[in-house]
Scaffold this active site. Structure first.
Site, PDB file in Angstrom:
ATOM      1  N   SER A 265      10.304  71.138   3.292  1.00  0.00           N
ATOM      2  CA  SER A 265       8.864  70.846   3.487  1.00  0.00           C
ATOM      3  C   SER A 265       8.260  72.220   4.033  1.00  0.00           C
ATOM      4  CB  SER A 265       8.731  69.865   4.265  1.00  0.00           C
ATOM      5  OG  SER A 265       7.386  69.773   4.646  1.00  0.00           O
TER       6      SER A 265
ATOM      7  N   ARG B 254      11.273  67.052  -2.785  1.00  0.00           N
ATOM      8  CA  ARG B 254      11.923  66.019  -2.162  1.00  0.00           C
ATOM      9  C   ARG B 254      12.649  65.398  -3.393  1.00  0.00           C
ATOM     10  NH1 ARG B 254       6.683  64.727  -1.440  1.00  0.00           N
ATOM     11  NH2 ARG B 254       6.114  62.721  -2.320  1.00  0.00           N
TER      12      ARG B 254
ATOM     13  N   HIS C 131       0.635  74.268   2.268  1.00  0.00           N
ATOM     14  CA  HIS C 131       1.479  73.403   2.210  1.00  0.00           C
ATOM     15  C   HIS C 131       2.177  73.212   0.924  1.00  0.00           C
ATOM     16  CE1 HIS C 131       2.461  69.235   1.036  1.00  0.00           C
ATOM     17  NE2 HIS C 131       3.282  69.291   2.103  1.00  0.00           N
TER      18      HIS C 131
ATOM     19  N   HIS D 208     -11.858  59.690   6.599  1.00  0.00           N
ATOM     20  CA  HIS D 208     -12.752  59.168   7.738  1.00  0.00           C
ATOM     21  C   HIS D 208     -13.770  60.683   7.875  1.00  0.00           C
ATOM     22  CE1 HIS D 208      -9.362  61.613   9.278  1.00  0.00           C
ATOM     23  NE2 HIS D 208     -10.006  62.130  10.231  1.00  0.00           N
TER      24      HIS D 208
ATOM     25  N   ASN E 249       6.022  70.884  -0.492  1.00  0.00           N
ATOM     26  CA  ASN E 249       7.248  70.334  -0.564  1.00  0.00           C
ATOM     27  C   ASN E 249       7.688  69.996  -1.486  1.00  0.00           C
ATOM     28  OD1 ASN E 249       7.160  67.018  -0.433  1.00  0.00           O
ATOM     29  ND2 ASN E 249       5.193  67.734   0.218  1.00  0.00           N
TER      30      ASN E 249
ATOM     31  N   HIS F 115      -4.808  77.361  -9.264  1.00  0.00           N
ATOM     32  CA  HIS F 115      -4.697  76.027  -9.930  1.00  0.00           C
ATOM     33  C   HIS F 115      -4.212  76.389 -11.557  1.00  0.00           C
ATOM     34  CE1 HIS F 115      -6.169  72.486  -8.065  1.00  0.00           C
ATOM     35  NE2 HIS F 115      -6.861  73.342  -7.200  1.00  0.00           N
TER      36      HIS F 115
ATOM     37  N   HIS G 102       0.488  78.622   8.631  1.00  0.00           N
ATOM     38  CA  HIS G 102      -0.836  78.794   9.564  1.00  0.00           C
ATOM     39  C   HIS G 102      -0.898  80.478   9.917  1.00  0.00           C
ATOM     40  CE1 HIS G 102      -1.709  74.625  10.004  1.00  0.00           C
ATOM     41  NE2 HIS G 102      -0.457  74.452  10.473  1.00  0.00           N
TER      42      HIS G 102
END
Length: 299
Positions: A89, A107, A103, A168, A105, A138, A93
């Site tokens: 992972s 797995r 980011h 939210h 990852n 992309h 920053h």
């Protein structure tokens, strides 16, 4: 065994990725912090801080096993409480608000009854959206996906739009990317073919991101851009603590907290009811933080 082959790949990928990022950054190296998991296995957390480009970044390898709690077993719809999981992972920053957060990852998960699958993804979180770089990002992801299956890019791009979304806030985390989970054996796709795809996704990351680092590292910025970066980092923190599956899995399995939370930035900010100035670059960026943008044809 297949799991040993996958684990060996994850270990090597971590080493190769750290080398590529160190070389590009040119100002710092990754520290190494090995750890053991209480129920079996462990990992190696590698963190870079105070670099020329990267303020803080983590590349975490883990290979752990144990039993899931009944609550988490139900949430994951797992067929058996025993599990083995390995993966890498990554979160970066940068100092500059002109260099995107990123980011990725990859797995592998194996249940006690023998069911196994791959998961992972890559996404890009610009503080200021650069349309050309988002398009190129992309395009490169699509090229990797198309090499393995024509359905991968449209399916996994849509999945990323849904997953990397701060509900939210009614906004995506960034310009999306690809996200996939539970890639199991099907009638026409073997687990080995899934593994080949995951390997290509992993090794697509460094070339593109180091290219963006080099393109943007010397772009000018001021206090206004830096304050906006801190606010956007706050949104990143919200996603990782509220929605991120990896964070939830790590906490539910009593994972090592320093490694689980390595994805958080050194500094972030929350400003009450912050509204960008009308017509500003900040407002323009917010307009692109939504689902279902066709980044391949954006103008």
């Amino acid at each position: 065994m297949f799991r040993e082959e996958v684990e060996a790949f994850m270990r090597q990928f971590q080493t190769d990725l750290c080398h590529a990022l160190e070389t590009c950054d040119g100002g710092a190296t990754f520290t190494r912090d090995a750890w053991q998991h209480e129920s079996g296995g462990g990992g190696l957390s590698r963190v870079i801080e105070g670099g020329s480009v990267l303020e803080k970044g983590g590349v975490n390898f883990s290979a752990v096993q144990g039993q899931l709690s009944p609550q988490f077993l139900k949430m994951l719809q797992m067929p058996d409480p025993n599990y083995f999981a390995t993966g890498v992972s990554v979160v970066m920053h940068p100092h500059s608000p002109m260099v995107p957060i990123t980011h990725m990852n990859v797995r592998y998960f194996e249940a006690g009854n023998g069911q196994a699958w791959f998961g992972g993804g890559i996404d890009l979180t610009p503080i200021y959206v650069n349309l050309q770089q988002a398009k190129e990002f992309h395009e490169q992801l699509k090229a990797v996906c198309d090499k393995h299956h024509p359905s991968y890019y449209p399916e996994f791009k849509k999945w990323a739009d849904v997953y990397f979304y701060n509900e939210h806030r009614n906004e995506t985390r960034g310009v999306g990317g690809i996200f996939f989970d539970r890639l199991m054996v099907t009638d026409d796709i073997s687990l080995e073919k899934r593994f080949a795809f995951v390997r290509d996704v992993a090794y697509a990351f460094a070339p593109f991101y180091t290219s963006i680092m080099n393109q943007n590292r010397n772009l000018p910025y001021g206090e206004q851009e830096k304050q906006w970066q801190l606010i956007r980092r706050g949104r990143y923190v919200e996603f990782n603590l509220v929605y991120d599956r990896g964070t939830k899995f790590g906490l539910a399995t009593n994972g090592r907290i320093e490694s689980i939370l390595m994805s958080l930035p050194t500094l972030a900010s929350w400003v009450y009811n912050h509204q960008p100035v009308a017509g500003s670059e900040e407002e323009k960026t917010l307009a692109f933080l939504k689902k279902d943008i066709d980044w391949l044809n954006v103008v």
